[in-house]
Design a protein around this motif. Structure first.
Motif, PDB file in Angstrom:
ATOM      1  N   GLU A   1       1.550   2.787 -13.881  1.00 18.36           N
ATOM      2  CA  GLU A   1       0.744   3.091 -14.872  1.00 18.36           C
ATOM      3  C   GLU A   1      -0.170   4.305 -14.784  1.00 18.36           C
ATOM      4  O   GLU A   1      -0.458   5.172 -15.479  1.00 18.36           O
ATOM      5  CB  GLU A   1      -0.176   1.786 -15.299  1.00 18.36           C
ATOM      6  CG  GLU A   1       0.722   0.546 -15.752  1.00 18.36           C
ATOM      7  CD  GLU A   1       0.001  -0.775 -15.960  1.00 18.36           C
ATOM      8  OE1 GLU A   1      -1.298  -0.712 -15.553  1.00 18.36           O
ATOM      9  OE2 GLU A   1       0.496  -1.345 -16.569  1.00 18.36           O
ATOM     10  N   ALA A   2      -0.763   4.260 -13.262  1.00 23.93           N
ATOM     11  CA  ALA A   2      -1.797   5.377 -13.204  1.00 23.93           C
ATOM     12  C   ALA A   2      -0.918   6.644 -13.284  1.00 23.93           C
ATOM     13  O   ALA A   2      -1.594   7.789 -13.711  1.00 23.93           O
ATOM     14  CB  ALA A   2      -2.333   5.364 -11.664  1.00 23.93           C
ATOM     15  N   THR A   3       0.302   6.730 -12.780  1.00 32.02           N
ATOM     16  CA  THR A   3       1.218   7.809 -12.866  1.00 32.02           C
ATOM     17  C   THR A   3       1.316   8.379 -14.273  1.00 32.02           C
ATOM     18  O   THR A   3       1.268   9.455 -14.753  1.00 32.02           O
ATOM     19  CB  THR A   3       2.511   7.742 -11.995  1.00 32.02           C
ATOM     20  OG1 THR A   3       2.360   7.268 -10.812  1.00 32.02           O
ATOM     21  CG2 THR A   3       3.178   8.998 -11.965  1.00 32.02           C
ATOM     22  N   ALA A   4       1.466   7.298 -15.126  1.00 34.14           N
ATOM     23  CA  ALA A   4       1.947   7.613 -16.647  1.00 34.14           C
ATOM     24  C   ALA A   4       0.690   7.944 -17.221  1.00 34.14           C
ATOM     25  O   ALA A   4       0.830   8.743 -18.133  1.00 34.14           O
ATOM     26  CB  ALA A   4       2.457   6.032 -17.367  1.00 34.14           C
ATOM     27  N   GLU A   5      -0.251   7.484 -16.710  1.00 36.04           N
ATOM     28  CA  GLU A   5      -1.617   8.039 -17.460  1.00 36.04           C
ATOM     29  C   GLU A   5      -2.140   9.398 -16.780  1.00 36.04           C
ATOM     30  O   GLU A   5      -3.124  10.263 -17.370  1.00 36.04           O
ATOM     31  CB  GLU A   5      -2.754   7.227 -16.991  1.00 36.04           C
ATOM     32  CG  GLU A   5      -2.919   5.851 -17.807  1.00 36.04           C
ATOM     33  CD  GLU A   5      -3.624   4.856 -17.310  1.00 36.04           C
ATOM     34  OE1 GLU A   5      -4.521   5.058 -16.351  1.00 36.04           O
ATOM     35  OE2 GLU A   5      -3.937   3.824 -17.755  1.00 36.04           O
TER      36      GLU A   5
ATOM     37  N   ARG B   1      -2.883  10.252 -13.706  1.00 37.97           N
ATOM     38  CA  ARG B   1      -3.873  10.072 -12.524  1.00 37.97           C
ATOM     39  C   ARG B   1      -3.507  10.363 -11.312  1.00 37.97           C
ATOM     40  O   ARG B   1      -4.101  10.656 -10.197  1.00 37.97           O
ATOM     41  CB  ARG B   1      -4.550   8.542 -12.718  1.00 37.97           C
ATOM     42  CG  ARG B   1      -5.381   8.234 -13.756  1.00 37.97           C
ATOM     43  CD  ARG B   1      -5.934   7.112 -13.663  1.00 37.97           C
ATOM     44  NE  ARG B   1      -6.546   6.522 -14.776  1.00 37.97           N
ATOM     45  CZ  ARG B   1      -7.800   6.910 -15.302  1.00 37.97           C
ATOM     46  NH1 ARG B   1      -8.603   7.659 -14.671  1.00 37.97           N
ATOM     47  NH2 ARG B   1      -8.206   6.251 -16.588  1.00 37.97           N
ATOM     48  N   LEU B   2      -2.147  10.276 -11.056  1.00 32.51           N
ATOM     49  CA  LEU B   2      -1.194  10.442  -9.810  1.00 32.51           C
ATOM     50  C   LEU B   2      -0.213  11.320 -10.088  1.00 32.51           C
ATOM     51  O   LEU B   2       0.272  11.059 -11.251  1.00 32.51           O
ATOM     52  CB  LEU B   2      -0.856   9.249  -9.291  1.00 32.51           C
ATOM     53  CG  LEU B   2      -1.841   8.036  -8.781  1.00 32.51           C
ATOM     54  CD1 LEU B   2      -1.032   6.915  -8.303  1.00 32.51           C
ATOM     55  CD2 LEU B   2      -2.644   8.562  -7.651  1.00 32.51           C
ATOM     56  N   SER B   3       0.249  12.416  -9.126  1.00 30.81           N
ATOM     57  CA  SER B   3       1.374  12.966  -9.494  1.00 30.81           C
ATOM     58  C   SER B   3       2.653  12.105  -9.016  1.00 30.81           C
ATOM     59  O   SER B   3       2.368  11.220  -8.285  1.00 30.81           O
ATOM     60  CB  SER B   3       1.163  14.146  -8.506  1.00 30.81           C
ATOM     61  OG  SER B   3       1.440  13.829  -7.184  1.00 30.81           O
ATOM     62  N   ILE B   4       3.764  12.560  -9.518  1.00 30.52           N
ATOM     63  CA  ILE B   4       5.056  11.753  -9.103  1.00 30.52           C
ATOM     64  C   ILE B   4       4.972  11.709  -7.472  1.00 30.52           C
ATOM     65  O   ILE B   4       5.434  10.692  -7.137  1.00 30.52           O
ATOM     66  CB  ILE B   4       6.325  12.238  -9.934  1.00 30.52           C
ATOM     67  CG1 ILE B   4       5.953  12.100 -11.323  1.00 30.52           C
ATOM     68  CG2 ILE B   4       7.430  11.656  -9.392  1.00 30.52           C
ATOM     69  CD1 ILE B   4       7.048  12.909 -12.309  1.00 30.52           C
ATOM     70  N   THR B   5       4.796  12.899  -6.861  1.00 26.50           N
ATOM     71  CA  THR B   5       5.208  12.818  -5.515  1.00 26.50           C
ATOM     72  C   THR B   5       3.950  11.753  -4.870  1.00 26.50           C
ATOM     73  O   THR B   5       4.417  11.203  -3.803  1.00 26.50           O
ATOM     74  CB  THR B   5       4.882  14.221  -4.912  1.00 26.50           C
ATOM     75  OG1 THR B   5       5.619  15.207  -5.581  1.00 26.50           O
ATOM     76  CG2 THR B   5       4.892  14.262  -3.657  1.00 26.50           C
ATOM     77  N   GLU B   6       2.926  11.879  -5.199  1.00 29.52           N
ATOM     78  CA  GLU B   6       1.978  10.941  -4.668  1.00 29.52           C
ATOM     79  C   GLU B   6       2.397   9.466  -4.934  1.00 29.52           C
ATOM     80  O   GLU B   6       2.327   8.669  -4.134  1.00 29.52           O
ATOM     81  CB  GLU B   6       0.629  11.071  -5.253  1.00 29.52           C
ATOM     82  CG  GLU B   6      -0.620  10.437  -4.545  1.00 29.52           C
ATOM     83  CD  GLU B   6      -1.832  10.780  -5.119  1.00 29.52           C
ATOM     84  OE1 GLU B   6      -2.907  10.511  -4.163  1.00 29.52           O
ATOM     85  OE2 GLU B   6      -2.175  11.573  -5.833  1.00 29.52           O
TER      86      GLU B   6
ATOM     87  N   LEU C   1       4.382   4.131  -3.409  1.00 32.64           N
ATOM     88  CA  LEU C   1       5.384   3.042  -3.646  1.00 32.64           C
ATOM     89  C   LEU C   1       6.200   2.611  -2.366  1.00 32.64           C
ATOM     90  O   LEU C   1       6.370   1.658  -2.208  1.00 32.64           O
ATOM     91  CB  LEU C   1       6.182   3.348  -4.914  1.00 32.64           C
ATOM     92  CG  LEU C   1       5.553   3.504  -6.076  1.00 32.64           C
ATOM     93  CD1 LEU C   1       6.422   3.986  -7.250  1.00 32.64           C
ATOM     94  CD2 LEU C   1       5.181   1.836  -6.747  1.00 32.64           C
ATOM     95  N   GLU C   2       6.314   3.702  -1.652  1.00 26.80           N
ATOM     96  CA  GLU C   2       7.282   3.673  -0.546  1.00 26.80           C
ATOM     97  C   GLU C   2       6.337   2.717   0.314  1.00 26.80           C
ATOM     98  O   GLU C   2       6.822   1.898   1.120  1.00 26.80           O
ATOM     99  CB  GLU C   2       7.560   4.915   0.242  1.00 26.80           C
ATOM    100  CG  GLU C   2       8.636   5.705  -0.243  1.00 26.80           C
ATOM    101  CD  GLU C   2       9.054   6.857   0.310  1.00 26.80           C
ATOM    102  OE1 GLU C   2       8.854   7.033   1.390  1.00 26.80           O
ATOM    103  OE2 GLU C   2       9.639   7.759  -0.284  1.00 26.80           O
TER     104      GLU C   2
ATOM    105  N   ALA D   1      -7.307   1.485  -4.239  1.00 25.14           N
ATOM    106  CA  ALA D   1      -8.829   1.511  -4.380  1.00 25.14           C
ATOM    107  C   ALA D   1      -9.281   2.803  -4.936  1.00 25.14           C
ATOM    108  O   ALA D   1     -10.275   2.434  -5.484  1.00 25.14           O
ATOM    109  CB  ALA D   1      -8.991   1.609  -2.874  1.00 25.14           C
ATOM    110  N   ASP D   2      -8.694   3.764  -5.186  1.00 26.36           N
ATOM    111  CA  ASP D   2      -9.033   5.142  -5.937  1.00 26.36           C
ATOM    112  C   ASP D   2      -8.698   5.121  -7.332  1.00 26.36           C
ATOM    113  O   ASP D   2      -9.148   6.052  -7.873  1.00 26.36           O
ATOM    114  CB  ASP D   2      -8.857   6.208  -5.060  1.00 26.36           C
ATOM    115  CG  ASP D   2      -7.295   6.455  -5.051  1.00 26.36           C
ATOM    116  OD1 ASP D   2      -6.609   5.541  -5.456  1.00 26.36           O
ATOM    117  OD2 ASP D   2      -6.783   7.628  -5.049  1.00 26.36           O
ATOM    118  N   LEU D   3      -8.143   4.011  -7.793  1.00 23.93           N
ATOM    119  CA  LEU D   3      -7.691   4.012  -9.359  1.00 23.93           C
ATOM    120  C   LEU D   3      -8.626   3.026 -10.097  1.00 23.93           C
ATOM    121  O   LEU D   3      -9.186   2.177  -9.415  1.00 23.93           O
ATOM    122  CB  LEU D   3      -6.236   3.511  -9.479  1.00 23.93           C
ATOM    123  CG  LEU D   3      -5.216   4.160  -8.461  1.00 23.93           C
ATOM    124  CD1 LEU D   3      -3.778   3.791  -8.765  1.00 23.93           C
ATOM    125  CD2 LEU D   3      -5.112   5.700  -9.389  1.00 23.93           C
TER     126      LEU D   3
END
Length: 130
Positions: free
Chosen positions: A26-30, A32-37, A42-43, A59-61
């Motif tokens: 969800e943070a990636t979709a918004e 807030r995070l890049s796809i790489t990050e 996730l890994e 923690a940073d989201l």
């Protein structure tokens, strides 16, 4: 491990991992995070063994508030009062049907039941009664 880590060393479940992974997605979709990050996080989420390891990935989201269920906005006393009024009303109506009386006599008791519920609701809302 120190004493605090031993206390927190509870194994993470798949459900907990999925919850964290959903927050990351969800943070990636918004944005807030890049796809790489997000992929890196996730890994590491799926490789995590313990619950305390999962917290660092989000923690940073910003934490999302769980949507309140509609009935939770009413105090338990009001929900109980309404439930009792419904049950008694149904019983009164069933008794009226069984009696074969031409006039609707349960109207009086039901008026008192639902009137008391209305007064209770107003007292809770405006009077601060819990």
């Amino acid at each position: 491990m120190n004493e605090r880590q031993e206390i927190e060393a509870v194994r993470a479940s798949d459900t907990e991992r999925e919850r964290i992974a959903k927050q990351i997605s969800e943070a990636t979709a918004e944005g807030r995070l890049s796809i790489t990050e997000a992929d890196e996080r996730l890994e590491r989420v799926y490789a995590a063994t313990f619950r305390h390891e999962l917290a660092e990935f989000v923690a940073d989201l910003p934490q999302r508030q769980a949507p309140a269920r509609p009935l939770e906005r009413f105090p338990t006393r009001l929900r109980l009062h309404a439930a009792i009024a419904v049950v008694v009303s149904v019983l009164l109506i069933a008794r009226w049907v069984a009696m074969d009386v031409p006039f609707f006599w349960p109207a009086g008791p039901m008026l008192l039941l639902w009137g008391s519920f209305l007064v209770h609701t107003r007292a809770v809302r405006f009077g601060g009664v819990r």
